[in-house]
Write an enzyme that holds these catalytic residues in place. Structure first.
Site, PDB file in Angstrom:
ATOM      1  N   THR A  16      -3.601  14.433  13.458  1.00  7.77           N
ATOM      2  CA  THR A  16      -2.211  14.532  13.911  1.00  7.77           C
ATOM      3  C   THR A  16      -1.489  15.690  13.249  1.00  7.77           C
ATOM      4  OG1 THR A  16      -2.126  12.187  14.384  1.00  7.77           O
ATOM      5  CG2 THR A  16      -0.031  13.244  13.950  1.00  7.77           C
ATOM      6  N   SER A  62      -9.596  11.828  14.146  1.00 14.92           N
ATOM      7  CA  SER A  62     -10.507  11.212  13.167  1.00 14.92           C
ATOM      8  C   SER A  62     -10.956   9.810  13.569  1.00 14.92           C
ATOM      9  CB  SER A  62      -9.910  11.206  11.761  1.00 14.92           C
ATOM     10  OG  SER A  62      -8.955  10.190  11.597  1.00 14.92           O
ATOM     11  N   THR A  95      -5.357  10.825  10.037  1.00 13.35           N
ATOM     12  CA  THR A  95      -5.058   9.745   9.085  1.00 13.35           C
ATOM     13  C   THR A  95      -5.843   8.468   9.374  1.00 13.35           C
ATOM     14  OG1 THR A  95      -3.175   8.928  10.379  1.00 13.35           O
ATOM     15  CG2 THR A  95      -2.720  10.609   8.687  1.00 13.35           C
ATOM     16  N   ASP A  96      -6.379   8.326  10.595  1.00 13.55           N
ATOM     17  CA  ASP A  96      -7.001   7.039  10.945  1.00 13.55           C
ATOM     18  C   ASP A  96      -8.199   6.710  10.059  1.00 13.55           C
ATOM     19  OD1 ASP A  96      -5.173   6.443  12.892  1.00 13.55           O
ATOM     20  OD2 ASP A  96      -6.408   7.120  14.566  1.00 13.55           O
TER      21      ASP A  96
HETATM   22  N1  ASP Z   1      -5.676   9.546  15.557  1.00 12.81           N
HETATM   23  C1  ASP Z   1      -5.203  10.514  14.594  1.00 12.81           C
HETATM   24  C2  ASP Z   1      -6.374  10.936  13.743  1.00 12.81           C
HETATM   25  O1  ASP Z   1      -6.810  10.168  12.938  1.00 12.81           O
HETATM   26  C3  ASP Z   1      -4.129   9.900  13.779  1.00 12.81           C
HETATM   27  C4  ASP Z   1      -3.551  10.790  12.713  1.00 12.81           C
HETATM   28  O2  ASP Z   1      -4.072  11.808  12.323  1.00 12.81           O
HETATM   29  O3  ASP Z   1      -2.465  10.411  12.201  1.00 12.81           O
HETATM   30  O4  ASP Z   1      -6.892  12.019  13.909  1.00 12.81           O
END
Ligand code: ASP
Length: 325
Positions: A16, A62, A95-96
């Site tokens: 993200t 991710s 972040t995932d």
């Molecule tokens: N779906 C995203 C990821 O993990 C969520 C994020 O980065 O906040 O790449």
């Protein structure tokens, strides 16, 4: 004597923090990993006291990261650690699964220089995006030599977290990460890096190229399907992390299956779905206790341990040591 300005390498993998949405008010309907690392750099204020260079390793959401991705990162990061022109490294990441990647790297990399992961909860196109400040603060921590003595770190929302304790604990807030009961390792404010924890031992437990054995996680719940558990146990896994109730309790209808699987040489680790606390039941009858590791961290430790050929009798000691090192 000339004072050398620290050099920090940014390795970008998507997420993200590199996400783009059609509108600045959009914080959910965006594409992760849409923007190149040059765009992330362009959002930083000019840097006088750190030299930056940047490379794009991937452009991934991710949620799609696989164990091979962790191994690729470990190779790249080992190279960056060995590069005399690099004093610290920042890895931008979705972040995932940031907590999984951070833990894998913590278990496999010898750190001579700081390694700091960061990401963002809002896409780069959002009004009040959190990515630029997270990246700036991650760079500042990576430029701080003491950071190498804390193992792999994550910097998000002004907090510094050890890979050992880091977890994503909220779906969308910018303070989505915490370190559970242990609390954060430190903080960063206006470039000042403060530590709540003393430096910790951070020798890697496994080689970066350790093969990763297949290991699944199952969560207990009232009425859990016996045939589903049976299918997982017979599906080719070499180990299972059981995220049980409370102190690792297992539904009575399931326990005999797990005992039998353990007798058939599957490694069964008992963890908790409870979110905090140590699992350590007396009289464990063949199960390995996850001790202080949550199910996700226990799984990665077991994947590495089985892949490295750790003898069954040494697994409990490994979990106990990793929990409280
Ligand atoms: N779906 C995203 C990821 O993990 C969520 C994020 O980065 O906040 O790449």
């Amino acid at each position: 004597m000339t004072h050398r300005i620290p050099a920090v390498r940014i390795l970008a993998t998507g997420g993200t923090i590199a996400g783009a949405a059609p509108s600045p008010s959009d914080t959910s309907g965006y594409r992760a990993g849409a923007l190149p690392v040059a765009a992330l750099l362009a959002a930083l204020p000019p840097q006088d006291d750190v030299r930056l260079d940047a490379r794009q390793l991937a452009s991934l959401d991710s949620k799609d990261a696989l164990p091979e991705f962790w191994q690729m990162l470990a190779r790249e990061l080992a190279q960056a650690q060995a590069d005399p022109d690099v004093d610290g490294v920042v890895l931008t990441h979705g972040t995932d699964t940031l907590e999984e990647t951070a833990w894998f790297l913590h278990l496999t990399l010898a750190l001579a220089k700081p390694l700091v992961l960061t990401g963002a909860m809002r896409p780069a196109t959002a009004a009040s995006a959190d990515g630029p400040m997270n990246l700036l603060q991650a760079v500042q921590v990576a430029a701080c030599p003491q950071a190498a003595r804390h193992g792999v770190l994550a910097v998000l929302n002004g907090q510094i977290h050890h890979a050992r304790h880091l977890r994503k604990a909220h779906t969308h807030r910018v303070d989505a990460f915490d370190s559970g009961e242990a609390g954060p390792a430190g903080f960063i404010q206006d470039g000042y890096v403060g530590w709540f924890w003393p430096p910790r031992p951070c020798a890697p437990r496994f080689a970066p190229d350790t093969p990763l054995a297949p290991v699944d996680i199952l969560f207990d719940y009232p009425g859990i399907s016996v045939s589903m558990v049976d299918a997982v146990l017979r599906g080719g896994t070499r180990g299972l992390v059981w995220a049980g109730y409370g102190n690792g309790s297992i539904s009575g209808r399931i326990e005999p299956l797990l005992r039998e699987a353990g007798r058939q040489s599957l490694a069964i680790v008992r963890a908790t779905r409870g979110g905090a606390g140590r699992v350590g039941l007396p009289g464990t009858c063949g199960f390995i206790q996850a001790a202080g590791l949550d199910p996700y961290k226990a799984r990665i430790a077991l994947m590495l341990a089985l892949g490295a050929g750790t003898p069954p009798g040494a697994l409990q000691t490994l979990f106990d040591t990793l929990s409280y090192e």
